[in-house]
Structure formats: C-alpha cells, structure tokens
Design a protein around this motif. Sequence first.
Motif, mmCIF file in Angstrom:
data_model
loop_
_atom_site.group_PDB
_atom_site.id
_atom_site.type_symbol
_atom_site.label_atom_id
_atom_site.label_comp_id
_atom_site.label_asym_id
_atom_site.label_seq_id
_atom_site.Cartn_x
_atom_site.Cartn_y
_atom_site.Cartn_z
ATOM 1 N N HIS A 53 27.485 10.474 -31.205
ATOM 2 C CA HIS A 53 26.155 10.403 -32.134
ATOM 3 C C HIS A 53 25.962 8.665 -32.072
ATOM 4 O O HIS A 53 26.273 8.074 -32.575
ATOM 5 C CB HIS A 53 26.330 10.903 -33.517
ATOM 6 N N PRO A 94 22.844 6.706 -33.480
ATOM 7 C CA PRO A 94 21.405 6.796 -34.691
ATOM 8 C C PRO A 94 20.536 6.001 -33.967
ATOM 9 O O PRO A 94 20.538 5.075 -32.903
ATOM 10 C CB PRO A 94 22.214 6.223 -35.962
ATOM 11 N N ALA A 95 19.441 6.165 -34.679
ATOM 12 C CA ALA A 95 18.005 5.587 -34.377
ATOM 13 C C ALA A 95 18.431 4.306 -34.687
ATOM 14 O O ALA A 95 18.995 3.713 -35.460
ATOM 15 C CB ALA A 95 16.897 6.390 -35.151
ATOM 16 N N LEU A 96 17.315 3.608 -33.842
ATOM 17 C CA LEU A 96 16.949 2.233 -34.174
ATOM 18 C C LEU A 96 16.198 1.991 -35.428
ATOM 19 O O LEU A 96 15.544 2.657 -35.849
ATOM 20 C CB LEU A 96 16.514 1.333 -33.344
ATOM 21 N N GLU A 147 13.963 0.111 -36.174
ATOM 22 C CA GLU A 147 12.338 0.175 -35.932
ATOM 23 C C GLU A 147 11.809 1.467 -35.585
ATOM 24 O O GLU A 147 10.478 1.813 -35.757
ATOM 25 C CB GLU A 147 11.949 -0.742 -34.836
ATOM 26 N N GLN A 148 12.645 2.390 -35.208
ATOM 27 C CA GLN A 148 11.987 3.913 -35.113
ATOM 28 C C GLN A 148 12.068 4.798 -36.322
ATOM 29 O O GLN A 148 11.450 5.893 -36.467
ATOM 30 C CB GLN A 148 13.087 4.749 -34.131
ATOM 31 N N VAL A 149 12.641 4.257 -37.436
ATOM 32 C CA VAL A 149 12.524 4.970 -38.567
ATOM 33 C C VAL A 149 12.157 4.227 -39.884
ATOM 34 O O VAL A 149 12.404 4.471 -40.794
ATOM 35 C CB VAL A 149 14.088 5.520 -38.885
ATOM 36 N N ARG A 155 10.885 6.360 -42.558
ATOM 37 C CA ARG A 155 11.544 7.502 -43.008
ATOM 38 C C ARG A 155 13.020 6.984 -43.700
ATOM 39 O O ARG A 155 13.472 6.035 -43.074
ATOM 40 C CB ARG A 155 12.019 8.485 -41.899
ATOM 41 N N VAL A 170 16.345 7.621 -43.174
ATOM 42 C CA VAL A 170 17.292 8.105 -42.409
ATOM 43 C C VAL A 170 18.212 7.094 -41.853
ATOM 44 O O VAL A 170 17.911 6.037 -41.751
ATOM 45 C CB VAL A 170 16.748 8.839 -41.199
ATOM 46 N N SER A 208 20.258 4.408 -39.586
ATOM 47 C CA SER A 208 19.931 3.931 -38.532
ATOM 48 C C SER A 208 20.896 2.867 -38.211
ATOM 49 O O SER A 208 21.768 2.112 -38.993
ATOM 50 C CB SER A 208 18.609 3.250 -38.675
ATOM 51 N N ALA A 227 20.432 -2.144 -32.376
ATOM 52 C CA ALA A 227 20.864 -2.023 -30.747
ATOM 53 C C ALA A 227 22.056 -2.644 -30.669
ATOM 54 O O ALA A 227 23.148 -1.999 -29.811
ATOM 55 C CB ALA A 227 19.903 -2.462 -29.928
ATOM 56 N N VAL A 249 25.218 -0.706 -31.794
ATOM 57 C CA VAL A 249 25.271 0.242 -31.092
ATOM 58 C C VAL A 249 25.986 0.000 -30.021
ATOM 59 O O VAL A 249 27.065 0.702 -29.322
ATOM 60 C CB VAL A 249 24.071 1.068 -30.710
#
Length: 62
Positions: free
Chosen positions: A15, A17-19, A21-23, A26, A28, A30, A33, A36
């Motif tokens: 999995h 997770p989102a970056l 800056e993408q959330v 929200r 959630v 993150s 990069a 990751v």
Amino acid sequence: MAKNRRSTVRGGFVHVPALPEQVLDRAVPSLPAAAVATGLRALLTAAATHRTDPRVSEGTEH
C-alpha cells in the motif's frame, strides 16, 4: 491464482499512501514521495536478496 499452482513466482501487496499535497482538504494518512521511495527501495532490496519468504497470514505482525 499462482499460490494454488505451487508457483515459484513471488508476489505481494504494497500500500502506497497518498502524497500530502493530494490530501490537503482531508484528514487521511499521507507520506512524502521521498519516504515512499526509501521504503520501496528497502522492499525491493529485501525481495532481491532473500530467497524465501516468511509464511504469515495477512495482517500478521511479526
């Protein structure tokens, strides 16, 4: 499925997770990069240098 045919092919799920800056709007989880990329490098290094995998059930911590 590969596991049902006693295949020598190894596989798994990662999995990512989102970056952050993408959330922005929200609450959630993150991960930056760079973090990751570091994790994926470690995963690939481990996969390339270990011939066998531990037999654990999904979600099992060890």
